[in-house]
Design an enzyme around this catalytic site. Structure first.
Site, short mmCIF file in Angstrom:
data_model
loop_
_atom_site.label_atom_id
_atom_site.label_comp_id
_atom_site.label_asym_id
_atom_site.label_seq_id
_atom_site.Cartn_x
_atom_site.Cartn_y
_atom_site.Cartn_z
N ARG A 49 45.47 44.97 78.33
CA ARG A 49 46.45 44.11 79.01
C ARG A 49 47.88 44.63 78.89
O ARG A 49 48.71 44.37 79.76
CB ARG A 49 46.36 42.70 78.44
N HIS A 190 28.10 53.09 64.05
CA HIS A 190 28.68 54.40 63.75
C HIS A 190 28.04 55.07 62.54
O HIS A 190 28.14 56.27 62.38
CB HIS A 190 30.21 54.32 63.64
N LYS A 194 26.96 59.46 61.36
CA LYS A 194 27.44 60.18 60.18
C LYS A 194 26.49 61.36 59.90
O LYS A 194 25.27 61.20 59.93
CB LYS A 194 27.49 59.26 58.95
N GLU A 228 32.84 49.22 49.24
CA GLU A 228 34.18 49.55 49.74
C GLU A 228 35.21 49.11 48.71
O GLU A 228 35.11 48.01 48.17
CB GLU A 228 34.44 48.84 51.06
N HIS A 252 24.63 48.35 59.67
CA HIS A 252 24.62 49.60 58.90
C HIS A 252 23.52 49.62 57.82
O HIS A 252 22.78 50.59 57.69
CB HIS A 252 25.97 49.82 58.22
N LYS A 352 33.32 44.10 49.67
CA LYS A 352 34.72 44.52 49.80
C LYS A 352 35.37 44.43 48.43
O LYS A 352 34.99 43.58 47.61
CB LYS A 352 35.47 43.58 50.75
C1 BG6 Z 1 32.67 48.65 60.03
C2 BG6 Z 1 33.00 47.32 59.42
O1 BG6 Z 1 31.58 48.54 60.89
O2 BG6 Z 1 32.36 49.57 59.01
C3 BG6 Z 1 34.13 47.44 58.42
O3 BG6 Z 1 33.36 46.40 60.44
C4 BG6 Z 1 33.82 48.50 57.41
O4 BG6 Z 1 34.38 46.20 57.77
C5 BG6 Z 1 33.41 49.80 58.10
O5 BG6 Z 1 34.98 48.71 56.62
C6 BG6 Z 1 32.93 50.83 57.12
O6 BG6 Z 1 32.76 52.04 57.77
P1 BG6 Z 1 32.95 53.41 57.01
O7 BG6 Z 1 32.60 54.44 58.03
O8 BG6 Z 1 34.36 53.47 56.54
O9 BG6 Z 1 31.98 53.35 55.86
#
Ligand code: BG6
Length: 501
Positions: A49, A190, A194, A228, A252, A352
């Site tokens: 936008r 994603h 990796k 994390e 994941h 987290k």
């Molecule tokens: C994302 C999550 O899909 O993956 C995030 O929404 C998370 O909360 C992230 O931090 C972690 O990805 P990576 O590649 O940093 O391990």
């Protein structure tokens, strides 16, 4: 065009002013361009936008890439890439936006040579997925040709989250499949892009030594950790509605589990790999809502110290509810009911603000049945463990027992190590590079098929429901610790413990 390079295409990014575009998508596309993997005609169209000009969008994108590349940023290479970037301001709830986009893409086909090949990347808030898909369908941008060359395509990459529970995921999929066929849809996770996750398949299926012991007879249990050290940062608003189950476990963690546990596919292609993954997901025993306490633990962090930094509690983060019931930590015990894994539990955990950033899969083998060395009880020695480090310090190690030098037989745990960094000099590409390239090449092996996504929601839905209706004992772990005590107690009840990372 070099082998493996993508054909010319128009890549349309919805959500172009967002963080993912700046931090991941543009840097990944620039990197592909530098490696000669994007055809020179390829044009990237940012849509959102905000009223940017082409040049403003290029400048924002440049800053994102330069931030990431630091000293290595090459101004001259950027200058040859920047003209590939275009920008179109538009609101996705206005039909005119899609008409304008259709016309722009037609003019790119004519002038830039994008050949009717379109990749739409949905990197927006999930609430916009349906209007965008419908908008594209209305103006025929879901149509794959025919064009002169006969190889036009229209593909759509959908970012996570794909739904927020089973019902909403099904509803979203109905909207998507009313416009796009499954082969056009690339649901991104994603983690599958990796390098180390792909290497997991190579380790399992490219070597003969692992397969005979990769089962319940030799493996006592498997632990998969996505830890994390960061908190929820600036994403409090999103995260408070999501939580760790939706954010990490549904996608994941279950994908990692599927790759560790699946049977060998006949071929590394999108059908065979995904057929094997879905079989494992189907074999997961559903969580029994009456017995959640023994197999599922949730946590939410309070203030604490992570590394050298004092951090506030989750409920104090901008965008979160001061009485939030959202989990920032999950530990689960998952049972897979099939011949390979019966009675070999998979323990999953994610959180987290844990002490460190580490994603690791560890397969713990059964103890030696008998030790012939006097004074060494079987249970006094560490079992063999195969650790697969997904990130950081990518690599793997095998832990085994050796004799310490000296006159007596003393047993010590030692390890055999493989580190990506020392075995290969090549840079490890970012997951998004691989996935964008695969999509341009029409290879969906590393994307999740609808049946996998649906099954993953089926698995976690009972937990979501149970936890939504019963307030958690929150907050229940300090930022910078390994999560709530209940997670240690859960695994200890089985006579096991979490690996120290
Ligand atoms: C994302 C999550 O899909 O993956 C995030 O929404 C998370 O909360 C992230 O931090 C972690 O990805 P990576 O590649 O940093 O391990």
């Amino acid at each position: 065009m070099s082998t493996g390079a993508a054909p010319p295409a128009a890549i349309v990014i919805f959500g172009a002013s967002g963080d993912l575009t700046r931090r991941k998508l543009i840097p990944a596309l620039f990197s592909l361009f530098r490696q000669g993997l994007l055809a020179p005609e390829t044009t990237i169209v940012g849509v959102s936008r905000s009223r940017f000009t082409d040049d403003e969008f290029r400048e924002r994108s440049r800053d994102g890439v330069a931030d990431l590349a630091g000293q290595q940023f090459d101004e001259a290479e950027w200058a040859s890439f920047a003209p590939r970037l275009r920008y179109m301001a538009g609101s996705t709830d206005e039909p005119a936006t899609f008409e304008q986009l259709r016309d722009l893409l037609a003019s790119l086909d004519a002038d830039a040579g994008t050949g009717g090949r379109y990749l739409f990347y949905l990197s927006t808030a999930p609430s916009l997925f349906v209007p965008i898909v419908a908008g594209l369908g209305r103006v025929g941008l879901n149509d794959e040709g025919p064009d002169d060359s006969g190889d036009a395509f229209s593909r759509i990459i959908i970012e996570k989250p794909f739904g927020e529970d089973l019902a909403s995921a099904r509803a979203l999929n109905e909207h998507v499949s009313a416009v796009f066929q499954e082969r056009q849809v690339y649901r991104i996770d994603h983690y599958l892009g990796k390098e180390t996750v792909q290497n997991l398949m190579v380790l399992r299926f490219g070597n003969a030594i692992f397969e005979p012991i990769w089962n319940r007879r030799y493996i006592d249990h498997v632990q998969i950790t996505v830890a994390e050290d960061l908190g929820v940062g600036t994403r409090g608003g999103y995260y408070d509605k999501s939580g760790a189950l939706r954010d990490i476990v549904q996608n994941h963690l279950l994908q990692l589990l599927a790759i560790v546990a699946m049977e060998a596919p006949a071929r590394f292609d999108s059908r065979d790999v995904r057929d094997e993954k879905i079989k494992v997901l189907r074999a997961i025993v559903p969580f029994d809502p009456r017995d959640l306490k023994s197999v599922a633990v949730r946590g939410q962090y309070e203030g604490g110290r992570v590394g050298t930094e004092d951090v506030p509690g989750y409920r104090e983060v901008d965008g979160t509810d001061p009485d939030s019931n959202t989990e920032t930590f999950v530990a689960l015990k998952v049972a897979i009911d099939n011949w390979r894994w019966s009675r070999t539990p998979f323990y999953l955990r994610t959180g987290k603000h844990l002490p460190t950033r580490a994603t690791e899969i560890s397969l713990q083998f059964r103890a030696a049945p008998h030790l012939p060395f006097t004074s060494n009880a079987v249970d006094a020695i560490d079992p063999n463990v195969l650790n697969l480090r997904i990130q950081p310090d990518e690599g793997s190690s095998l832990q085994f027992i050796a004799k310490a030098p000296g006159p007596k037989i003393e047993l010590r745990t030692v390890s055999m190590d493989f580190a990506y960094g020392s075995s290969f000099v090549k840079r490890v590409p970012d997951a998004y590079e691989r996935l964008l390239l695969d999509c341009l090449l029409g290879d969906s092996t590393l994307f999740t098929r609808w049946d996998e996504v649906e099954r993953a929601w089926e698995i976690i839905d009972p937990l979501l429901e149970a936890w939504a209706t019963a307030p958690g004992p929150f907050p229940n772990y300090h930022a910078g610790s390994w999560g709530p005590v209940a997670a240690d107690e859960m695994i200890a009840r089985d006579g096991r413990e979490w690996r120290r990372l």
